[in-house]
Scaffold this active site. Structure first.
Site, short mmCIF file in Angstrom:
data_model
loop_
_atom_site.label_atom_id
_atom_site.label_comp_id
_atom_site.label_asym_id
_atom_site.label_seq_id
_atom_site.Cartn_x
_atom_site.Cartn_y
_atom_site.Cartn_z
N ASN A 96 0.96 -1.26 0.00
CA ASN A 96 0.06 0.02 -0.01
C ASN A 96 0.89 1.38 -0.06
OD1 ASN A 96 -2.26 1.53 0.12
ND2 ASN A 96 -2.30 1.30 2.52
N ASP A 306 -5.25 -4.75 10.71
CA ASP A 306 -5.37 -4.14 9.21
C ASP A 306 -4.94 -2.57 9.50
OD1 ASP A 306 -5.71 -4.40 6.60
OD2 ASP A 306 -7.98 -3.56 6.74
#
Length: 417
Positions: A96, A306
């Site tokens: 990411n 997460d």
């Protein structure tokens, strides 16, 4: 690194000293002695903390740190410091980033940035080039550089043939493929769970069907290819059922659930606070209960924070335009203890390593010291002073959590918050 841990209760079912309160002597990074009382041999560093408990080092299968490209959100250096202070001795890093981690050189770069840290970093390479869902990235090359899995972070694989080819190709080198569980044509512009609250608040809904349809498709592809698949961050009761059925068929499938999807529901949305804008969205209490049961019976294999730092400019805006994500490392243990016993919470935090090819350790003489240190007792309200991350977008702010994490002893280092 030499250290003496005093009066620690061991929480490790694989240890010869499980549930015993002992001293642990660590010499040159290895456990050299465990006994009721050990004198300090050479004025070693002593670790003596209130109601100290130790377990095998905790593992998080999905974290984002931003670097390279989004250093204003988080750096690898501070991200690993945050992980260590939160009790994690190993984390799997998502691609990411900007540019996306999709090559041998990219994997080498992030591994180099993580050297000599208490917390080990295991890179997850992008599944497709630039995570554009068109062409497979250099999976085998990234595997040789140290990638432990392949995942276009929170981007669904819309082309089923692409996933089919990825599963077939990666099976040649036992590669682990992630598939984010969302059918984008069904989820559309939805930003929260499609249910009573989305209608009442006037927010566009993302139905549970979008997740379940994608999972059903992926499981058919997995059965066809006989590949190795991981479905990250499931969030619905039906998803648990689908994975339970797949495991009964002996498919090579694992899954995870984000801790915030266990302890928070879409009732939090009343304030329109974008800290609660996460993907998959917060669901209902019925879904939370099913996910918790799925963890208890082993249908779901692991939990994850997460952890996804987002800068304030992308969070302090209208709900529809805010980015998805919450940080979660700092609150993970305390949040889990609000729904599980200490023994189960620790078990969940130590699960999943083998799926990523990461060596597991136990707390026994001769083993490498890879330990998480914590106090399971005491309740507190989570606030900004508990956050080490550069970004402060935590969905847990204001929640009552249980237990305190002290830090880790790992990789020949001691980190105590």
């Amino acid at each position: 690194m030499n250290a003496l841990i005093k009066s620690a209760t061991i929480v490790d079912s694989k240890s010869d000293f499980h549930n015993e309160t002992v001293d642990i002597l660590i010499e040159k990074g290895r456990i050299s002695k465990i006994s009721k009382r050990i004198p300090n041999p050479d004025n070693y560093k002593e670790i003596k903390l209130d109601n100290l408990h130790v377990s095998q080092g905790w593992f998080d299968s999905s974290v984002s740190f931003g670097e390279p490209g989004y250093e204003e959100r988080e750096t690898i250096d501070n991200g690993l410091k945050t992980a260590a202070e939160s009790g994690f001795t190993a984390v799997a890093l998502n691609a990411n980033t900007n540019p996306v981690i999709d090559s041998y050189a990219d994997i080498t770069f992030v591994k180099a940035k993580a050297q000599n840290k208490a917390t080990s970093l295991y890179p997850i390479g992008a599944l497709t080039k630039s995570s554009n869902s068109k062409d497979l990235a250099e999976l085998y090359d990234m595997r040789n550089a140290g990638a432990v899995a392949f995942y276009d972070y929170q981007k669904p694989i819309s082309n089923p043939n692409l996933l089919k080819i990825a599963l077939q190709y990666a099976s040649n080198f036992n590669g682990l493929i992630f598939s984010f569980p969302q059918e984008s044509k069904i989820s559309g512009l939805g930003v929260v769970n499609e249910h009573v609250n989305s209608t009442r608040l006037g927010l566009k809904g993302n139905p549970t069907l979008a997740e379940e349809l994608q999972i059903a498709r992926d499981l058919f592809l997995l059965e066809y290819t006989e590949g190795k698949l991981h479905i990250p961050t499931i969030s619905t009761a039906k998803s648990v059922e689908l994975i339970r059925e797949a495991k009964a068929k002996k498919l090579d499938i694992t899954s995870s659930v984000a801790i915030h999807n266990l302890v928070l529901t879409d009732d939090q949305l009343n304030s329109f606070d974008t800290r609660y804008k996460v993907l998959p969205p917060l669901r209902t209490q019925h879904d939370c209960d099913a996910l918790i049961e799925g963890l208890k019976d082993g249908t779901i294999d692991m939990v994850t924070t997460d952890h996804n730092p987002i800068d304030i400019e992308d969070k302090k805006i209208e709900f529809d335009h805010a980015k998805y994500g919450t940080i979660g490392l700092e609150a993970a243990f305390g949040a889990l203890q609000t729904v599980f016993t200490t023994k189960k919470a620790v078990s969940l935090l130590t699960q999943g390593k083998s799926r990523f090819g990461i060596k597991e350790t136990t707390i026994n003489v001769g083993e490498t010291a890879n330990l998480s240190l914590f106090n399971p007792e005491g309740k507190y309200q989570f606030n900004k002073t508990d956050i080490t991350s550069k970004s402060k977008n935590s969905a847990y702010l204001g929640l009552d959590l249980k237990g305190k994490v002290y830090g880790v002893v790992a990789n020949n280092k001691v980190v105590i918050k």
